[in-house]
Enzyme design. Sequence first.
Site: not given
Ligand code: UGA
Length: 468
Positions: A61, A183-185, A238, A242, A283, A294
């Site tokens: 970096d 696909f990491l959260r 990808k 999402n 979800f 994301c």
């Molecule tokens: C998301 C994807 O889930 C990952 O697979 C992906 O790799 C990542 O984006 C990325 O593109 O880097 P992330 O943004 O960490 O991951 O968070 P999520 O757990 O997916 O949640 C996203 C949003 O949706 C949050 O605000 C969460 O509170 C909301 N959410 C999630 C809901 O309102 N309801 C649900 O049932 C699930």
Amino acid sequence: MHILFFSRFFFFFVFLTIILSSKGFASDARCYKIGVIGTGYVGLVLGTCLAEIGHTVTCCDLDTRKIDSLNNGLIPIYEHGLEELVIKNLHDNRLFFTTEVAEAIQSNDIIFITVGTPESLNGEANLDFVFDTARTIGKNLKNPKTIFVKSTVPMGTVQKIKEIITNHNHFNTPFEIGYAPEFLREGSSVNDFMNPDRVVVGAENPDTASLFKKIVAPILKKGAKFLSTSIASAEMIKYAANSFLSVKISFINEIADFCELVGADVDEVAMGIGLDKRIGAEFLKPGPGFGGSCFPKDTLAFLKAAEKNGTSLHVIQAAVDVNDFRPSKIVDRLETMLGSFDRKKIALLGLAFKEETDDVRASPALKLMEIMVKKGAFIQAYDPIAGTQVQNDSPNFEVKASLIEALAGVDAVLLATPWKEFLEFDWTKARLLTKGDLFFDCRNLLDPVTMNEATFELIQIGKKIDRF
Ligand code: UGA
């Protein structure tokens, strides 16, 4: 003599096998020298986890301060289990951090591009960092390499990266390129990396895909599906993944609103539809809408990419529209219950876009806060981790250091992020601190019976409304 020799050899072999399998490596697993360019969220998790599965990884970096602190085992984000892995792999000499990008490119056989692709003003993905990295790789291509792009990029970008590298490849060194979507959260990224549902790679050359398969062999061994596709399909996967998850969230949020009107319970409905394997239970939690770095960015970039290609994605557009409107819908509901926000004190619980992260980017909690402040409310906010990440430039918004301070004297409580601390809190004691009894849990986190016993008027999303 022979028997003794062979029995010793046999026991040595068994011992070696046990040692290797205890470290999680398949006996045929190969270790590669890998350079990771960009130590943002994806690069740091990827680099660290690749080291953990046995590779020698150099993460680069340009940010000197960040690299210095990483070399001291201090990570710039709150991510469960990551710091321990960074420290362990630094100590085991499998993980290195450097600002010498050129040197890292030259000395590694495999390069991952993990730089950011932030949203630009018109909603498209900004590819400046990705293209800068491609130029740097081209200039430093002194021996054959395989390059995998991990950054989220619109369809056709990997082809452009290939062209840029080729144009700067003055030594005409052979190289291969692939796209490996991530696909990491946040909050569970280490576990997601180690135990994925699937690993996808897009490549023109089958050898590139099979190299990627070898790199992640220790993970695939645990049962993850491996899918090799064209580069264009991998880029599309990808964004489509999402976007599909975003659609699911907006879908359940609309169903939740409908449930309220007809006396249905959205959590029961989500379970009832989610048990159908064709739909899936994940979800389908209603809430204040999707946020983070994301979904909001990627859905917009996907819409823009479709537009550029002369088509429209109506379903995704609808999901984005529902999401944009979500926070004001929640605030309106609270306003109706309170009569007005004018000079009302509200406790806002949670600032991070979801639990288990300190990330407040595009957090629905902050949108709720902004709307309530505009309507004249005074907000006392609290987040177990993310409080320090929020810029406090409004006199009507204060981040408190504890939940107790945030609750003191408020007219109503709005729970925006489902942190465990809120679940475990003694709400009976808390009721002694608040002025009003209204509690809007817009994540359906808390137990209605407990809250009722604590004499709070609990309102949740997608539940029958008795009073209002
Ligand atoms: C998301 C994807 O889930 C990952 O697979 C992906 O790799 C990542 O984006 C990325 O593109 O880097 P992330 O943004 O960490 O991951 O968070 P999520 O757990 O997916 O949640 C996203 C949003 O949706 C949050 O605000 C969460 O509170 C909301 N959410 C999630 C809901 O309102 N309801 C649900 O049932 C699930």
